[in-house]
Design a protein around this motif. Structure first.
Motif, PDB file in Angstrom:
ATOM      1  N   ALA A  30     -44.342  19.732  15.536  1.00 17.13           N
ATOM      2  CA  ALA A  30     -44.178  18.483  14.840  1.00 17.13           C
ATOM      3  C   ALA A  30     -43.527  18.313  13.886  1.00 17.13           C
ATOM      4  O   ALA A  30     -43.146  19.355  13.048  1.00 17.13           O
ATOM      5  N   LEU A  35     -46.243  14.390  11.092  1.00 16.85           N
ATOM      6  CA  LEU A  35     -47.107  15.209  10.392  1.00 16.85           C
ATOM      7  C   LEU A  35     -47.810  13.903   9.275  1.00 16.85           C
ATOM      8  O   LEU A  35     -48.946  14.115   8.984  1.00 16.85           O
ATOM      9  N   GLN A  38     -50.176  11.875  10.947  1.00 21.48           N
ATOM     10  CA  GLN A  38     -51.268  12.548  11.493  1.00 21.48           C
ATOM     11  C   GLN A  38     -52.296  12.435  10.159  1.00 21.48           C
ATOM     12  O   GLN A  38     -53.597  12.100  10.321  1.00 21.48           O
ATOM     13  N   TYR A 588     -56.699  18.224  10.195  1.00 16.97           N
ATOM     14  CA  TYR A 588     -56.081  17.891   8.764  1.00 16.97           C
ATOM     15  C   TYR A 588     -55.452  19.043   7.893  1.00 16.97           C
ATOM     16  O   TYR A 588     -54.496  18.797   7.603  1.00 16.97           O
ATOM     17  N   GLU A 590     -54.367  21.932   9.218  1.00 18.98           N
ATOM     18  CA  GLU A 590     -53.162  22.467   9.991  1.00 18.98           C
ATOM     19  C   GLU A 590     -52.072  21.655   9.420  1.00 18.98           C
ATOM     20  O   GLU A 590     -50.961  22.014   9.246  1.00 18.98           O
ATOM     21  N   ALA A 591     -52.186  20.175   9.603  1.00 14.04           N
ATOM     22  CA  ALA A 591     -51.249  19.184   9.164  1.00 14.04           C
ATOM     23  C   ALA A 591     -50.589  19.341   7.778  1.00 14.04           C
ATOM     24  O   ALA A 591     -49.494  19.405   7.646  1.00 14.04           O
ATOM     25  N   PHE A 601     -47.449  23.055  12.987  1.00  8.69           N
ATOM     26  CA  PHE A 601     -48.154  22.344  13.838  1.00  8.69           C
ATOM     27  C   PHE A 601     -47.737  22.063  15.193  1.00  8.69           C
ATOM     28  O   PHE A 601     -46.798  21.158  15.373  1.00  8.69           O
TER      29      PHE A 601
END
Length: 708
Positions: A30, A35, A38, A588, A590-591, A601
């Motif tokens: 990503a 990101l 997200q 959330y 991880e992003a 990600f």
């Protein structure tokens, strides 16, 4: 969410959704733009019952005006209709929503069209934030989820599982009441709640110790109430909503009517396997007189109102049901008449031939009565009518609410896709509907043995590891349902994390080894099917009668070399199944970590939105073993008309509406998309029938982590 939830539950994301798996799926890292999207959209699902309280969102709520920004939308009509709804009264917050109610659906479709027609992501996001504050939370989650799935600039963004957004759809009223009390009192008073314990700073409620008043005499509750199974059905609906299609989103390219049949055929067949595993009778036939078995879900709508109850020995011949039953009989007769005549009439009076195998797509469309049906005026939705009748739901057509007249509905579990699989009546309805498909299939010519044959390939032997099922604990986070304190809203953080410990069915990973001899190097399709060997009375089921009971376990392409070889397939390699959906919290975190350079990600489809729960692939079986029939079928690879992945990025998107989502050009469920008799396959070397036994073992006999 790193800022939003203090503790991340490792068991919910064992292995990590961002870690590559051995499934051969494309991956992508990503970028910062993805990101940011997200993170923004994830925040919109956070504590959905609360008004907007995140500062950045509040600024948008105060400044964005949809009607004054009409030039930012391609669907001007939808924006104008929204303005009229806004003026005359939208469905208020905190009341139940169901897409099956015409008034609710009109509002939801209008709001979706506004979101979907936003000319850029910035407009889309601002509109979503505005809706988050002002529209019914059930409508909001529904239309935002659908828009994310179908907009081109939101492909790959992860929608949180519905069981984390709205936990009250999946846990009974006692559990949710206990969770609210624990949220108020915290860990300090946990000794007053004997069904709970503390684990890694989380308060855990034991599901199996609080559910007993609500699922009496229901030995299948572990299956029908499974939160991931019900989420799968809800997700499939959002992937192909009956109200979406046409020019707006060309779902017809994916042969949506055939998908409609196949998904329900798989679910009902899978349920039948579970009934047999528990010693139950055949799925009862649904008539228009009496439904013997009632249903009480024990669920509460998120505003505290209980779901409607269907009593035992429920008589359908009641004055208030006469109109619905008459319409059902009429609409079903129109389908049968079309099958008998061999054609469907379009709205313009033209005839569509349905005596061809490809016509299952047309048949599925008219039975679902979706927007791609050739004639929704003639072929109407009788499935929803059955749900209304058997759900015993309550409708107050137009109630005065804050000086506006709005339709208030108390839907049953049958009338919400995220709960409908819980009620045994769902399977009775769909057994009746699938009989219409079976009636049509019997009008088609049977497959000739030479059509099913692959002369150059011979299956010599099939070996299967021991098939073992067991129950394990899962931990579902229900914190999103709980009320926030002033301090939690200010800090955008949950101070109390509440989980529900649920028993769930799983099975040990097994491998199937197919010993094959091929006279030529070629690409083939390998399919594995499972069906019962005996019916509920103990009689062996003939192959042609068992056709409707076969569940497709797996399907994949394989390159066969010349000579002898062994095709090996592990049960966790099925790309159409998911081990789990990633937790809202974990996505959330991880992003956010990726934004700050703390890891990557990774995007792929191992967590595919419409994947079937991998752990439910096998029925429970029995402690002493239960016989089933395994079919291994190897056929010639026939490439799809539109190559897979055309027009979309498989790492990001499901490709819905692209017409390029099929692995092969074969019909879904092939060759069991038509009745198959033993005489058709007995001399085929590429069709293998074998008995297998499924054993159910108590959890202590299985090597699984102890959780307390």
């Amino acid at each position: 969410m790193a800022r939003l939830v203090l503790c991340v539950v490792a068991l919910l994301v064992a292995g990590g959704f961002a870690d590559p798996t051995k499934k051969a799926l494309p991956q992508k890292i990503a970028d910062p733009v993805f990101l940011q999207k997200q993170l923004q959209l994830s925040e919109l699902f956070y504590h959905i019952h609360e008004p907007v309280f995140i500062p950045d969102q509040l600024k948008i709520v105060e400044s964005w005006d949809i009607e004054k920004s009409i030039e930012h939308y391609t669907n001007v009509t939808a924006v104008k209709i929204f303005g009229e709804l806004w003026e005359n009264g939208l469905l208020p917050r905190a009341v139940p929503f169901t897409i099956l109610n015409p008034d609710h659906r009109f509002e939801a479709v209008t709001l979706f069209n506004v979101l979907y027609s936003a000319k850029d992501y910035d407009t889309f996001y601002k509109t979503a934030v505005f809706f988050r504050q002002h529209i019914n939370e059930g409508v909001f989650v529904y239309v935002l989820s659908a828009a994310i799935l179908h907009r081109h600039d939101t492909q790959g963004l992860i929608v949180p599982p519905i069981y984390e957004i709205f936990p009250s759809f999946f846990h009974n009223g006692e559990i949710m009441t206990t969770a609210q009390r624990l949220n108020t009192h915290g860990i300090s008073n946990i000794e007053h709640f004997p069904s709970t314990f503390v684990w890694n700073d989380n308060i855990v409620i034991r599901w199996n110790e609080t559910v007993w008043p609500y699922v009496y005499e229901d030995s299948l509750a572990y299956f029908t109430n499974d939160h991931e199974l019900n989420t799968y059905y809800y997700n499939m609906h959002l992937t192909y909503p009956f109200w979406l299609g046409g020019e707006t989103c060309p779902l017809v390219k994916d042969r949506r009517g055939e998908w409609f049949w196949f998904v329900h055929k798989q679910i009902v067949a899978r349920y039948y396997l579970e009934r047999l595993s528990n010693g139950q009778t055949e799925i009862p036939e649904l008539g228009t007189d009496v439904v013997q078995h009632g249903y009480w879900s024990g669920l509460l709508h998120h505003n505290g109102i209980p779901y409607p109850v269907r009593p035992n020995h429920y008589h359908l011949l009641q004055p208030h049901l006469v109109d619905e039953l008459t319409e059902i009989d009429d609409y079903e007769r129109r389908i049968r008449d079309a099958i008998d005549r061999g054609y469907v009439e379009t709205v313009h009076g033209e005839r569509i031939d349905i005596r061809t195998p490809e016509a299952i797509d047309v048949l599925g469309n008219i039975i679902e009565a979706n927007v791609d049906s050739p004639n929704t005026q003639l072929y109407k939705d009788f499935v929803t009518l059955w749900k209304v009748v058997l759900g015993n739901s309550v409708v107050h057509d137009h109630v005065e609410w804050y000086q506006h007249h709005v339709p208030l509905v108390l839907p049953s579990v049958l009338e919400q896709y995220q709960t409908s699989l819980r009620d045994p009546a769902f399977y009775m309805i769909w057994k009746r509907v699938l009989n219409l498909f079976t009636y049509w299939q019997r009008q088609l010519p049977l497959y000739k043995p030479e059509e099913l044959a692959l002369p150059s390939v011979k299956i010599q032997k099939v070996e299967v590891d021991k098939l073992v099922t067991y129950f394990e604990h899962s931990y579902v986070n229900v914190t999103n349902h709980l009320h926030l304190t002033k301090h939690e809203r200010t800090g955008v953080v949950d101070e109390v994390s509440v989980l529900v410990q649920r028993p769930q069915l799983n099975h040990k990973v097994y491998q199937v080894r197919v010993n094959v001899k091929s006279e030529a190097a070629k690409t083939v399709v390998v399919r594995l099917f499972l069906a019962p060997k005996y019916d509920s009375r103990g009689y062996e089921i003939p192959l042609h009668q068992n056709t409707e009971n076969f569940v497709l376990l797996d399907q994949w392409t394989h390159d066969l070399p010349v000579g002898d070889s062994v095709i090996k397939r592990d049960s966790n390699e099925n790309v159409y199944m998911v081990e789990h959906w990633p937790s809202h919290v974990t996505v959330y975190e991880e992003a956010e970590n990726a934004v700050h350079g703390k890891g990557q990600f990774v995007l792929d489809q191992t967590h595919r939105f419409n994947g079937f729960p991998q752990r439910l692939a096998l029925p429970r079986g029995r402690v002493g073993g239960m016989p089933f029939v395994l079919v291994v079928y190897i056929s010639e690879y026939r490439a799809p008309k539109v190559p897979y992945g055309t027009g979309f990025d498989p790492a990001l998107s499901l490709g819905v509406g692209s017409g390029a989502v099929r692995m092969t050009d074969d019909p879904l469920g092939y060759p069991f998309n038509r009745p198959v008799h033993y005489w058709q396959v007995r001399d085929l070397h590429n069709f293998w029938i074998q008995d297998v036994t499924i054993y159910h073992k108590p959890t202590p006999e299985i090597d699984v982590p102890y959780t307390e």
